[in-house]
Write an enzyme that holds these catalytic residues in place. Structure first.
Site, PDB file in Angstrom:
ATOM      1  N   TRP A   1     -11.344  -6.342  -1.391  1.00 53.69           N
ATOM      2  CA  TRP A   1     -10.020  -6.686  -0.866  1.00 53.69           C
ATOM      3  C   TRP A   1      -9.788  -8.191  -1.081  1.00 53.69           C
ATOM      4  CZ3 TRP A   1     -11.632  -1.986  -0.186  1.00 53.69           C
ATOM      5  CH2 TRP A   1     -10.731  -0.974   0.131  1.00 53.69           C
TER       6      TRP A   1
ATOM      7  N   ASP B   1       0.828  -1.202   0.000  1.00 58.42           N
ATOM      8  CA  ASP B   1       0.000   0.000   0.000  1.00 58.42           C
ATOM      9  C   ASP B   1       0.861   1.250   0.000  1.00 58.42           C
ATOM     10  OD1 ASP B   1       0.916  -0.602   2.566  1.00 58.42           O
ATOM     11  OD2 ASP B   1      -0.692   0.498   3.536  1.00 58.42           O
TER      12      ASP B   1
ATOM     13  N   ASP C   1      -5.679  -2.948  -2.527  1.00 60.63           N
ATOM     14  CA  ASP C   1      -4.850  -2.051  -3.329  1.00 60.63           C
ATOM     15  C   ASP C   1      -4.298  -2.782  -4.560  1.00 60.63           C
ATOM     16  OD1 ASP C   1      -5.051  -1.352  -0.520  1.00 60.63           O
ATOM     17  OD2 ASP C   1      -3.695   0.304  -0.923  1.00 60.63           O
TER      18      ASP C   1
ATOM     19  N   HIS D   1       0.905   5.971  -2.896  1.00 56.23           N
ATOM     20  CA  HIS D   1      -0.096   4.918  -2.796  1.00 56.23           C
ATOM     21  C   HIS D   1      -0.587   4.699  -4.207  1.00 56.23           C
ATOM     22  CE1 HIS D   1      -1.286   3.800   1.260  1.00 56.23           C
ATOM     23  NE2 HIS D   1      -2.452   3.382   0.824  1.00 56.23           N
TER      24      HIS D   1
ATOM     25  N   ARG E   1       5.398   4.745   5.737  1.00 55.96           N
ATOM     26  CA  ARG E   1       4.983   4.712   7.143  1.00 55.96           C
ATOM     27  C   ARG E   1       5.089   3.290   7.712  1.00 55.96           C
ATOM     28  NH1 ARG E   1      -0.875   6.037   5.244  1.00 55.96           N
ATOM     29  NH2 ARG E   1      -1.761   3.969   4.920  1.00 55.96           N
ATOM     30  N   ASP E   2       4.689   3.143   8.961  1.00 56.82           N
ATOM     31  CA  ASP E   2       4.776   1.824   9.595  1.00 56.82           C
ATOM     32  C   ASP E   2       3.613   0.953   9.135  1.00 56.82           C
ATOM     33  OD1 ASP E   2       2.776   3.206  10.796  1.00 56.82           O
ATOM     34  OD2 ASP E   2       3.377   2.805  12.861  1.00 56.82           O
ATOM     35  N   GLU E   3       3.625   0.628   7.845  1.00 61.01           N
ATOM     36  CA  GLU E   3       2.551  -0.181   7.277  1.00 61.01           C
ATOM     37  C   GLU E   3       3.146  -1.079   6.193  1.00 61.01           C
ATOM     38  OE1 GLU E   3      -1.100   1.751   7.274  1.00 61.01           O
ATOM     39  OE2 GLU E   3      -2.131   0.209   6.151  1.00 61.01           O
TER      40      GLU E   3
ATOM     41  N   GLU F   1      -2.220   8.928  -1.605  1.00 63.35           N
ATOM     42  CA  GLU F   1      -3.211   8.023  -1.006  1.00 63.35           C
ATOM     43  C   GLU F   1      -4.615   8.617  -1.034  1.00 63.35           C
ATOM     44  OE1 GLU F   1      -2.440   7.177   3.139  1.00 63.35           O
ATOM     45  OE2 GLU F   1      -3.790   5.451   3.091  1.00 63.35           O
TER      46      GLU F   1
END
Ligand code: BGC
Length: 901
Positions: free
Chosen positions: A534, A466, A479, A763, A470-472, A742
């Site tokens: 998803w 995605d 996506d 994104h 960041r912390d992802e 995003e």
């Protein structure tokens, strides 16, 4: 005919294939119009010499009457572990003329059985905590080679990341290997040809281990999600000239130490103290004082599999676009470097200074109004590298086991004003070949295309993600699903997605649900059901790969998993409605990040449920599963009726008038023919009421312009595409975006930055509009009945005031190109149809009367057949070849909106 680009399982000359019947592909090139293949013959032999001598001691296919050039399964003798197979192919053209045999290619089998592994899992007993990292273990082993060798291979993997070297030289060019899989289900190994790196006498192998996804930070979940500390499994297999084999496996005889790499984490960054370097640690003869024996671990329960497709590599270098700017002087001078492009990777630092000088590098995608680094959107990801100088000569440092998402680099710790060549951006992503190009007369659209391409690169670091900052950085199924069609244009994503879809299947739970992120090491954090749009990636993505690459095996391989997913949907739907309000499970993310438009969850759920059933019927048909096909067609009809009962009024209005509701109903054919026009009209009314702005989120956006085009609103589609005010695709572009954001409003003039809790500037989801640029503006599309672009649909639809547009696509059959230009009242359209393919080309003009091809009337043009006239234009059938059409062009666009009339 020239035969080129011989590939086995997606790759040219791959090392380490564990598919027992690997598939072979080639491309043909011949300028003659209409050139095509009518038959082929494949030879496979145990050596190049045998092959060249015409002896196919592994497989001789004989002459096979066939037009197919890709994914031909090997059907020869069973192949052994580590066996190399040499192959060649020749083809017969449409006149029955045989070609020469192609220049031989090869593939080499990997380790096919667990017994082939002599190695044990090893590591260092240094263990951090949930939040605290530890130094990276350096592992080494010396060994002797007695006499001259024929070849040597290194089979290697890690739980965590490895960086291997032999006699001081790096092994291979993969980075962040072995990457991220659902480690509890499978671990991938890599194979390297290291023959040239060894010599007679004493040799040394050294491996640094990084935490990676295995025990470093993953998303916002802390460290050690899969295990406590990284582990290594490797074996060097040396084949002597006399046929003897020597193994150097990882085992208790290896030693470890810690060194300069004090901390390495994908999200947090690295700390490297060059004063702790151990020169020669990976070379023979190193005095390994203080090194300790490694810890040996029990076998890891999941199977070992050969890597599918290319690894992550260093792909490009970027230099700062201007001299660094000093943004503060207190407590330390702070410099900002601008690479001019929001990128993913890391930097190479070139620095000189006193021993112990500590340089800190922080990375961000944007700057704050005062010119300082914007890091709020990184959440807990520190994205910080620290380098402690050794002192003396110039030092070069590039982090090893981390990557960052950034355009700007903040540097502190320098004692003097730096110049811009202090740093160089190193762009990392999975090494997928770039296959598509697009450009047109509108510079903002060209920048949008650029942003789509960069968004794709940055979100393809080993798995589709995605976001990269960041912390992802997770493998969000939604996506990937939203972007897959566009992705298949931009890059060759076949193996990248084939590999990830294995992970998706590995992440499926016992009930058949597909989680929102794959891998899903932490179901407690994100759940096991991804919900509509998803989870459906399990069906939509393989189908897209099949269409774009003709990859039938991806359908065969994933079919059982898709069927289990369908069974799960059937079990959880209530009266044919998915995500019914009375359903107690997860009802989905909705039309994620839409603008002032709530589309009901059960509408989205049921629409995708129907679409899944439809695709499953198509897939079952391709696979010859008649019963299943029938069942899924019936299921589709049942869901479609349920959809209409619940969401459609007798007047043809949808209970939810959102753009996404209309778009899904039309795209998935969920409303009766009689009300299509009314639904389309409602869609356009909403768009107009919003001043020609879209309101769609992740779910509706990919289909929006396609639906408008199909329903006769090409001009509305172009107006949306070219809209510059928020929300729109071009708004970020006008604000200097170099990747896709995003949110439509990640940053606006009025409000500045959006909520930093979720505000990525890289994104790819909204970049899904790319497919419309390529398929409609430039007009390159495929024919679902002839997947893999065996038959091509070329149908550009000029509009929006554009005066030219062009796209090219390197397909599995070769290069397709479409380029149009409107000039002096004439439309010039150049197309290229690859050898061994045909095309249906629709020239967007209302009469064929004055159309010329290469200065000749159509009727005299070789390879062109006039088919019919439709409201879309003049329909032609083209044989392979290059064409140049010229037609009178009136300024009125052929398609006009019924609503606007
Ligand atoms: C991710 C998305 C994802 C979404 C689902 C976000 O945090 O960045 O791209 O699809 O969550 O809710």
């Amino acid at each position: 005919m020239i035969i080129e680009n011989l590939r086995c399982e997606y790759l040219s000359n791959p090392l380490g294939i564990d598919v027992l019947q690997p598939r072979l592909s080639w491309e043909l090139r011949e300028e003659r119009r209409g050139a095509r293949q009518t038959a082929y013959a494949i030879r496979v032999a145990t050596s190049r010499e045998t092959l060249l001598a015409g002896k196919a001691d592994l497989w001789e296919s004989g002459k096979v009457e066939s037009e197919h050039t890709f994914h031909i399964p090997y059907e020869g003798k069973p192949l052994r572990s580590m066996q190399r197979a040499w192959w060649s192919v020749r083809v017969w053209d449409e006149q029955g003329q045989p070609s020469e045999w192609a220049e031989p290619a090869w593939w080499e089998m990997g380790l096919l059985t667990p017994d082939d592994w002599k190695a044990e899992w090893i590591g260092a007993p240094i263990v951090g905590g949930r939040r605290a990292g530890v130094p990276c273990p350096y592992l080494r082993k010396e060994f002797t080679i007695g006499r001259s060798i024929r070849q040597a291979r290194l089979y290697i993997t890690a739980l965590g990341l490895y960086d291997a070297s032999i006699n001081g030289q790096p092994v291979g060019d993969a980075v962040l290997a072995p990457g991220w899989t659902e480690y509890r289900k499978r671990v991938e190994y890599f194979v390297y040809d290291v023959t040239q790196q060894l010599h007679v006498g004493t040799n040394a192998i050294g491996v640094i281990l990084g935490d990676g996804w295995f025990c470093g930070h993953v998303a916002w979940w802390g460290r050690q999600i899969y295990g406590e500390a990284p582990r290594l499994l490797a074996q060097l297999v040396i084949l002597y000239e006399n046929g003897e084999t020597q193994y150097v496996p990882t085992d208790s005889t290896w030693q470890f130490s810690t060194g300069p790499l004090l901390e390495a984490d994908l999200l947090m960054g690295e700390t490297y103290n060059a004063r702790l370097e151990m020169p020669g640690w990976n070379c023979p003869g190193f005095a390994a004082e203080g090194w300790k024996p490694v810890q040996v671990f029990a076998p890891w329960p999941a199977p070992l599999c050969a890597r599918i497709g290319p690894p992550v590599r260093r792909k490009e270098e970027l230099s700062p676009i201007e001299e660094p700017r000093q943004v503060s002087n207190w407590p330390m001078p702070t410099w900002i470097f601008d690479l001019g492009q929001n990128m993913v990777g890391r930097v190479r630092l070139k620095v000189k200074g006193d021993p112990g000088t500590t340089i800190r590098l922080r990375y961000g995608e944007m700057l704050k109004p005062d010119g300082s680094l914007y890091t709020e959107n990184l959440r807990t990801a520190k994205q910080t590298d620290t380098y402690v100088l050794r002192g003396g000569d110039e030092e070069i440092y590039e982090p090893l086991f981390t990557f960052h998402g950034f355009r700007y680099v903040e540097v502190t710790g320098l004692t003097e004003k730096p110049s811009k060549d202090l740093i160089t951006g190193i762009v990392l992503h999975t090494d997928m070949p770039l296959t598509g190009t697009f450009s047109c007369s509108e510079p903002l659209l060209n920048q949008l295309q650029h942003n789509i391409v960069w968004g794709h690169k940055g979100n393809s670091v080993d798995i589709p993600t995605d976001c990269p900052q960041r912390d992802e950085r997770l493998g969000w199924t939604g996506d990937a699903q939203v972007f897959v069609r566009t992705g298949a244009f931009v890059h060759d994503i076949e193996s990248f997605f084939a590999r990830w879809l294995q992970t998706v299947e590995d992440s499926q739970n016992e009930e058949g649900a597909i989680p929102p992120v794959c891998p899903n090491p932490c179901p407690a954090m994100v759940g096991t059901d991804g919900g509509p749009a998803w989870a459906d990636a399990i069906i939509i993505c393989p189908w897209t790969l099949y269409l774009c690459y003709g990859d039938k095996r991806i359908l065969e391989g994933r079919y059982a998993s898709m069927a289990r997913f369908m069974a799960y949907l059937e079990k959880t739907a209530i009266n044919g409605i998915r995500c019914h309000p009375e359903y107690s499970g997860f009802r989905g993310f909705g039309d994620w990040l839409s603008t002032n438009a709530e589309t009901p969850l059960d509408l989205i759920g049921t629409a995708f449920y129907a679409y899944d059933a439809f695709l499953m019927a198509e897939i079952a048909k391709v696979l010859g599963k008649e019963e299943d096909e029938k069942r899924y067609r019936q299921l589709y009809e049942t869901i479609r009726s349920a959809f209409q009962r619940r969401f459609l009024t007798p007047d043809g209005l949808l209970v939810s008038g959102t753009q996404t509701a209309c778009v899904l109903a039309l795209e998935f054919d969920l409303v009766p023919e009689s009300v299509r026009a009314a639904v389309a009209k409602a869609l356009v009314h909403d768009i107009r009421a919003r001043g020609y702005h879209l309101s769609t989120g992740f779910v509706g956006t990919p289909y929006l312009l396609h639906v408008l085009t199909r329903e006769g609103y090409l001009d509305v589609a172009y107006r949306l595409l070219l809209q510059r005010t928020w929300p729109s695709w071009l708004y970020p572009v006008t604000k200097g975006a170099t990747t896709v954001w995003e949110r439509w409003d990640s940053w606006t003039e009025e409000k500045g930055f959006q909520d930093p809790a979720m505000n990525s500037f890289n994104h790819y989801a909204y970049g899904a509009v790319g497919a419309w640029l390529y398929q409609v503006v430039a007009g390159i599309d495929l024919d679902p009945k002839s997947p893999g672009y065996r038959h091509i649909r070329l149908a550009p639809k000029p509009g929006g005031g554009l005066t030219h547009a062009e796209a090219s696509l390197r397909t599995v059959c070769g290069l397709v190109r479409s380029a149009w230009r409107i000039e002096d009242g004439r439309l010039l359209w150049e197309v290229e149809v690859p050898t061994n393919t045909t095309a249906t080309a629709i020239l967007p003009v209302q009469s064929d009367a004055d159309v010329l091809e290469a200065d000749r009337p159509l009727s005299e043009s070789l390879g062109v057949k006039l088919r019919e006239m439709t409201s879309d234009g003049v329909v032609l059938h083209l044989d392979s070849g290059q064409y140049r059409f010229l037609a009178p062009w009136s300024s009125t666009e052929p398609t006009r909106s019924p609503v606007d009339k």
